[in-house]
Design a protein around this motif. Structure first.
Motif, PDB file in Angstrom:
ATOM      1  N   PRO A  94       0.921  -0.940   0.185  1.00  0.00           N
ATOM      2  CA  PRO A  94      -0.120  -0.418   0.046  1.00  0.00           C
ATOM      3  C   PRO A  94       1.244   1.438  -0.207  1.00  0.00           C
ATOM      4  O   PRO A  94       0.420   1.923  -0.577  1.00  0.00           O
ATOM      5  CB  PRO A  94      -0.490  -0.212   1.973  1.00  0.00           C
ATOM      6  CG  PRO A  94       0.063  -0.996   2.047  1.00  0.00           C
ATOM      7  CD  PRO A  94       0.468  -2.247   1.381  1.00  0.00           C
ATOM      8  N   THR A  95       1.574   1.114   0.625  1.00  0.00           N
ATOM      9  CA  THR A  95       2.477   2.493   0.726  1.00  0.00           C
ATOM     10  C   THR A  95       3.033   2.752  -0.902  1.00  0.00           C
ATOM     11  O   THR A  95       3.423   3.969  -1.024  1.00  0.00           O
ATOM     12  CB  THR A  95       3.580   2.072   1.532  1.00  0.00           C
ATOM     13  OG1 THR A  95       3.397   1.705   2.724  1.00  0.00           O
ATOM     14  CG2 THR A  95       5.054   3.784   1.060  1.00  0.00           C
ATOM     15  N   ALA A  96       3.899   2.228  -1.263  1.00  0.00           N
ATOM     16  CA  ALA A  96       4.300   1.575  -2.909  1.00  0.00           C
ATOM     17  C   ALA A  96       3.020   2.591  -3.630  1.00  0.00           C
ATOM     18  O   ALA A  96       3.250   3.438  -4.674  1.00  0.00           O
ATOM     19  CB  ALA A  96       4.613   0.549  -3.754  1.00  0.00           C
ATOM     20  N   ALA A  97       1.799   1.478  -3.795  1.00  0.00           N
ATOM     21  CA  ALA A  97       0.918   2.232  -4.216  1.00  0.00           C
ATOM     22  C   ALA A  97       0.526   3.394  -4.494  1.00  0.00           C
ATOM     23  O   ALA A  97      -0.149   4.467  -5.088  1.00  0.00           O
ATOM     24  CB  ALA A  97      -0.725   1.571  -3.927  1.00  0.00           C
ATOM     25  N   ALA A  98       0.230   4.120  -2.676  1.00  0.00           N
ATOM     26  CA  ALA A  98       0.088   5.950  -3.076  1.00  0.00           C
ATOM     27  C   ALA A  98       0.828   6.699  -3.335  1.00  0.00           C
ATOM     28  O   ALA A  98       0.048   7.062  -3.234  1.00  0.00           O
ATOM     29  CB  ALA A  98      -0.343   5.518  -0.874  1.00  0.00           C
ATOM     30  N   LEU A 324       9.197   4.106  -9.701  1.00  0.00           N
ATOM     31  CA  LEU A 324      10.201   5.320  -8.229  1.00  0.00           C
ATOM     32  C   LEU A 324       9.615   4.773  -7.208  1.00  0.00           C
ATOM     33  O   LEU A 324       9.626   5.221  -6.246  1.00  0.00           O
ATOM     34  CB  LEU A 324      10.253   6.594  -9.206  1.00  0.00           C
ATOM     35  CG  LEU A 324      10.202   7.666  -8.304  1.00  0.00           C
ATOM     36  CD1 LEU A 324      12.039   7.958  -7.904  1.00  0.00           C
ATOM     37  CD2 LEU A 324      10.273   9.449  -8.827  1.00  0.00           C
ATOM     38  N   ALA A 325       8.339   4.975  -7.624  1.00  0.00           N
ATOM     39  CA  ALA A 325       7.145   4.878  -6.279  1.00  0.00           C
ATOM     40  C   ALA A 325       7.452   3.697  -5.218  1.00  0.00           C
ATOM     41  O   ALA A 325       8.269   3.749  -3.929  1.00  0.00           O
ATOM     42  CB  ALA A 325       5.421   4.854  -6.331  1.00  0.00           C
ATOM     43  N   ILE A 326       7.941   2.321  -6.385  1.00  0.00           N
ATOM     44  CA  ILE A 326       8.135   1.176  -5.495  1.00  0.00           C
ATOM     45  C   ILE A 326       9.707   1.572  -4.924  1.00  0.00           C
ATOM     46  O   ILE A 326       9.684   1.157  -3.632  1.00  0.00           O
ATOM     47  CB  ILE A 326       8.307  -0.152  -6.843  1.00  0.00           C
ATOM     48  CG1 ILE A 326       7.104  -0.534  -7.185  1.00  0.00           C
ATOM     49  CG2 ILE A 326       8.916  -1.044  -6.114  1.00  0.00           C
ATOM     50  CD1 ILE A 326       6.728  -0.883  -7.984  1.00  0.00           C
ATOM     51  N   LEU A 327      10.630   1.903  -5.311  1.00  0.00           N
ATOM     52  CA  LEU A 327      11.735   2.804  -4.922  1.00  0.00           C
ATOM     53  C   LEU A 327      12.034   3.651  -3.373  1.00  0.00           C
ATOM     54  O   LEU A 327      12.725   3.445  -2.316  1.00  0.00           O
ATOM     55  CB  LEU A 327      12.964   3.063  -5.681  1.00  0.00           C
ATOM     56  CG  LEU A 327      14.251   3.504  -5.273  1.00  0.00           C
ATOM     57  CD1 LEU A 327      15.005   2.513  -5.171  1.00  0.00           C
ATOM     58  CD2 LEU A 327      15.022   3.999  -6.044  1.00  0.00           C
ATOM     59  N   ALA A 329       8.560   3.754  -1.415  1.00  0.00           N
ATOM     60  CA  ALA A 329       8.542   3.192  -0.292  1.00  0.00           C
ATOM     61  C   ALA A 329       9.543   1.940  -0.103  1.00  0.00           C
ATOM     62  O   ALA A 329       9.080   2.355   1.784  1.00  0.00           O
ATOM     63  CB  ALA A 329       6.960   2.062  -1.068  1.00  0.00           C
ATOM     64  N   ARG A 330      10.241   1.638  -0.852  1.00  0.00           N
ATOM     65  CA  ARG A 330      11.353   0.364   0.337  1.00  0.00           C
ATOM     66  C   ARG A 330      11.994   1.111   1.219  1.00  0.00           C
ATOM     67  O   ARG A 330      12.931   0.864   1.662  1.00  0.00           O
ATOM     68  CB  ARG A 330      12.179  -0.012  -0.996  1.00  0.00           C
ATOM     69  CG  ARG A 330      11.591  -0.861  -1.492  1.00  0.00           C
ATOM     70  CD  ARG A 330      12.334  -1.884  -2.526  1.00  0.00           C
ATOM     71  NE  ARG A 330      11.601  -2.633  -3.465  1.00  0.00           N
ATOM     72  CZ  ARG A 330      12.096  -3.138  -4.382  1.00  0.00           C
ATOM     73  NH1 ARG A 330      13.307  -3.318  -4.867  1.00  0.00           N
ATOM     74  NH2 ARG A 330      11.615  -4.074  -5.020  1.00  0.00           N
ATOM     75  N   HIS A 331      13.077   2.275   0.689  1.00  0.00           N
ATOM     76  CA  HIS A 331      13.196   3.566   1.561  1.00  0.00           C
ATOM     77  C   HIS A 331      12.564   4.824   1.737  1.00  0.00           C
ATOM     78  O   HIS A 331      13.326   6.030   2.453  1.00  0.00           O
ATOM     79  CB  HIS A 331      14.539   4.014   0.698  1.00  0.00           C
ATOM     80  CG  HIS A 331      15.025   2.849   0.108  1.00  0.00           C
ATOM     81  ND1 HIS A 331      16.508   2.083   0.489  1.00  0.00           N
ATOM     82  CD2 HIS A 331      15.319   2.203  -1.347  1.00  0.00           C
ATOM     83  CE1 HIS A 331      16.414   1.592  -0.105  1.00  0.00           C
ATOM     84  NE2 HIS A 331      16.516   1.864  -1.145  1.00  0.00           N
ATOM     85  N   LYS A 338      11.909  11.298   1.563  1.00  0.00           N
ATOM     86  CA  LYS A 338      10.701  12.229   1.881  1.00  0.00           C
ATOM     87  C   LYS A 338      11.581  13.073   1.284  1.00  0.00           C
ATOM     88  O   LYS A 338      10.195  13.472   0.711  1.00  0.00           O
ATOM     89  CB  LYS A 338      10.569  12.396   3.507  1.00  0.00           C
ATOM     90  CG  LYS A 338      10.401  10.816   4.485  1.00  0.00           C
ATOM     91  CD  LYS A 338       9.972  10.790   5.366  1.00  0.00           C
ATOM     92  CE  LYS A 338       9.294  10.456   6.595  1.00  0.00           C
ATOM     93  NZ  LYS A 338      10.065   8.563   5.958  1.00  0.00           N
ATOM     94  N   PHE A 339      11.952  13.613   1.565  1.00  0.00           N
ATOM     95  CA  PHE A 339      13.277  14.866   0.790  1.00  0.00           C
ATOM     96  C   PHE A 339      12.569  14.601  -0.882  1.00  0.00           C
ATOM     97  O   PHE A 339      12.241  15.559  -1.364  1.00  0.00           O
ATOM     98  CB  PHE A 339      14.706  15.102   0.861  1.00  0.00           C
ATOM     99  CG  PHE A 339      14.968  15.997  -0.896  1.00  0.00           C
ATOM    100  CD1 PHE A 339      14.420  17.292   0.051  1.00  0.00           C
ATOM    101  CD2 PHE A 339      15.602  15.275  -1.772  1.00  0.00           C
ATOM    102  CE1 PHE A 339      14.975  18.299  -0.905  1.00  0.00           C
ATOM    103  CE2 PHE A 339      16.225  16.700  -2.074  1.00  0.00           C
ATOM    104  CZ  PHE A 339      15.752  17.944  -2.098  1.00  0.00           C
TER     105      PHE A 339
END
Length: 398
Positions: A94-98, A324-327, A329-331, A338-339
């Protein structure tokens, strides 16, 4: 919920509506479908039934208006974001999806185009749907998903012929033996032919010309060819599409990396895709490859027939946002992730705030004036032409 809220705010701030451009052609074709069902279009805009028919439906339901023209595109964007959420969540959580929804939905190219009737968002929905169906079909070995992938590509093709770029990707993957048995690609071809064949057959029956779509589309290309416009000139400043005027070979890169439509997305997403292509999951390689092929085909292989416009690579932007979203989310626990997201969102906000979301200010002011007054109003021909359809919808056209 936060991702959805950010997207809604971005679209609300970016609301543009009718622009008296391609949207006029779609609106006029939709009106013909309502008045003379069924209608045979005579230009390439009128043959884009995935836009024209939903617009005609809303004209019939709520009457012709700016909102009725914008609603199909809004729904296509909502479907694209929902697909992105569901698919990325199934693969990376869900984090990567958001994050994928935020990166896609706040992208100026999509937020600013969400209420304007152009082909780009519907095409992006169909092509990205095709790639996702292909990915899950390869992963789960589901034949019906291969058929669905081909059908979605077919819908993209009959929506705009530039979608042939996805066939180049699938052709390369076929030659490489990607996804296991090459028989799977036959099923994709079945899905594509079902949609394209139905479209060509219907147009043949209505016109008597089996290649009616191609002939009409070629006329459109002749009327709007980059070579005819002298687009390859590199005079100082910007071109008529708002991109920096540079040499033809550099212009695609300027559009991707130095255009307000995409902000910092490509600056962060391209290195991510390159790294993922070397050692990341197959999903990242597939979507990064799709973005690269789309970019190369539209801006180089079709260079003499297609203008170099930012919105033409919406598909590439949506595709490359996935790895990019998946990366991120992993970090996500790191400050760097966040930056990265904060920088992208900040530049997106600045780009949207600096964009012209009221290109028909004078024309819409004329409509408001005509609505409030009974006497005849005189105006210049250009303003009248731009406002004519709005005046007709409002019932104040003299």
């Amino acid at each position: 919920m936060l991702a959805a809220l950010l997207v809604v705010v971005a679209i609300a701030v970016s609301w543009t509506g009718y622009t008296e451009s391609d949207d006029r052609a779609y609106a006029e074709a939709a009106a013909e479908w309502v008045a003379h069902f069924p209608h045979l279009g005579t230009d390439h805009h009128a043959l884009r039934h995935a836009i024209v028919l939903p617009t005609a439906l809303f004209f019939w339901l709520i009457g012709p208006s700016e909102l009725a023209v914008a609603l199909p595109i809004l729904l296509y964007l909502a479907a694209l974001l929902l697909l992105t959420w569901l698919a990325v969540r199934a693969v990376a959580g869900p984090t990567a999806a958001a994050l994928a929804v935020v990166l896609t939905g706040t992208m100026p190219a999509l937020a600013l185009g969400a209420t304007v009737s152009f082909t780009d968002i519907p095409e992006a929905f169909f092509i990205v749907s095709s790639v996702w169906a292909f990915y899950f079909a390869c992963r789960d070995r589901r034949t019906w998903l291969f058929v669905l992938s081909g059908a979605a590509a077919g819908l993209g093709f009959v929506t705009r012929e530039t979608s042939v770029a996805i066939l180049v990707l699938y052709g390369m993957l076929f030659l490489c033996g990607y996804g296991g048995s090459r028989l799977h690609y036959v099923w994709m071809g079945v899905g594509f032919v079902l949609i394209a064949g139905l479209d060509f057959g219907a147009l043949w029956a209505a016109s008597g010309d089996p290649l009616y779509r191609f002939h009409v589309s070629l006329m459109g290309v002749e009327d709007d060819s980059p070579l005819m416009q002298g687009q390859y000139r590199t005079l100082p400043g910007v071109d008529r599409f708002g991109a920096l005027a540079v040499s033809r070979s550099l212009k695609p890169w300027v559009v991707a990396f130095l255009n307000q439509q995409f902000g910092l997305l490509f600056w962060f997403a391209v290195p991510t895709a390159i790294v993922a292509a070397r050692r990341g999951p197959s999903l990242a390689r597939l979507f990064g490859g799709a973005a690269l092929v789309w970019f190369a085909v539209l801006f180089y292989a079709m260079a003499d027939y297609l203008n170099v416009i930012a919105r033409y690579i919406d598909v590439a932007a949506v595709a490359i946002a996935v790895p990019l979203a998946i990366l991120l989310a992993r970090h996500w626990q790191t400050r760097a992730a966040k930056f990265c997201l904060a920088a992208i969102l900040a530049i997106n906000a600045v780009s949207i705030a600096g964009s012209d979301t009221d290109p028909l200010f004078g024309e819409k002011a004329l409509v408001g004036l005509a609505r409030d007054r009974r006497e005849t109003i005189a105006t210049d021909p250009g303003t009248y032409q731009g406002a004519a359809l709005l005046l007709a919808w409002d019932g104040t056209l003299g």
